[in-house]
Design a protein around this motif. Structure first.
Motif, PDB file in Angstrom:
ATOM      1  N   GLN A   1      -6.282  -2.001  -2.829  1.00 40.00           N
ATOM      2  CA  GLN A   1      -6.821  -2.424  -1.531  1.00 40.00           C
ATOM      3  C   GLN A   1      -8.238  -1.880  -1.351  1.00 40.00           C
ATOM      4  O   GLN A   1      -9.125  -2.598  -0.870  1.00 40.00           O
TER       5      GLN A   1
ATOM      6  N   ARG B   1      -4.551  -8.841  -0.129  1.00 38.03           N
ATOM      7  CA  ARG B   1      -4.826  -7.411   0.021  1.00 38.03           C
ATOM      8  C   ARG B   1      -3.554  -6.650   0.375  1.00 38.03           C
ATOM      9  O   ARG B   1      -3.301  -5.561  -0.128  1.00 38.03           O
ATOM     10  N   GLU B   2      -2.750  -7.222   1.226  1.00 35.16           N
ATOM     11  CA  GLU B   2      -1.526  -6.566   1.682  1.00 35.16           C
ATOM     12  C   GLU B   2      -0.474  -6.463   0.579  1.00 35.16           C
ATOM     13  O   GLU B   2       0.455  -5.653   0.679  1.00 35.16           O
TER      14      GLU B   2
END
Length: 182
Positions: A17, A9-10
């Motif tokens: 996201q 996700r990062e």
């Protein structure tokens, strides 16, 4: 070939996201193949819009197409995912294996759909006219023919992304087809 890691996700854009968060809520996790689409700013959103678009095919009918196409394209990821989804749509293990061969002896209408999906994929759209005629003879419509072709394209995109990136399969492995061909 360089190894593709599944982005976290990062590691994806803010837009992606948000899509990851929605997938977590809807599915319980972000499938590795969907995460791989997120290498692109727009591909994940575009693909989810395509795969979730309105169609004249039921969810069960869509799985017939997904299984036949993924087998022709030999995509281990999509075969695993659509085996699980096929079960959620009421198919048993034997039916799923048969659908992967482009057949459905248990339902003549689904048999015509599976044969069509397989033939379109094998022949890159140069579909055998007898297969199309058999499809229509089972009561399918021109709308359903077009929607089937769109679904073949939809599934082929995912098949190609997995075949190119070879990200880990995060669904239970599909049974080898040789189990019924032997």
């Amino acid at each position: 070939m360089s190894k593709f890691n599944v982005p976290t996700r990062e590691e994806v854009s803010v837009k992606n996201q948000g899509i990851f968060d929605n997938l977590e809520k809807a599915v319980g996790f972000v499938p590795n193949l969907y995460a791989t689409y997120a290498y692109s700013e727009n591909a994940l959103e575009n693909y989810l819009n395509l795969s979730g678009a309105k169609t004249s095919l039921s969810n069960k009918e869509k799985e017939v197409v997904n299984l036949a196409v993924s087998q022709v394209n030999n995509c281990t990821y999509c075969l695993a995912a659509h085996t699980a989804i096929g079960k959620m749509n009421g198919f048993n293990d034997g039916e799923i294996l048969e659908l992967r061969t482009g057949k459905a002896s248990f339902d003549s209408k689904l048999n015509a759909l599976a044969a069509l999906a397989k033939n379109i994929t094998e022949n890159r759209g140069a579909t055998d006219s007898t297969i199309v005629e058999a499809f229509f003879n089972e009561g399918w419509t021109k709308e359903q023919l077009i929607d089937t072709i769109v679904l073949v394209g939809d599934k082929t995109i995912s098949n190609y992304i997995h075949k190119t990136t070879d990200v880990p399969v995060d669904f239970p492995a599909a049974q080898p087809l040789e189990a019924i061909e032997a």
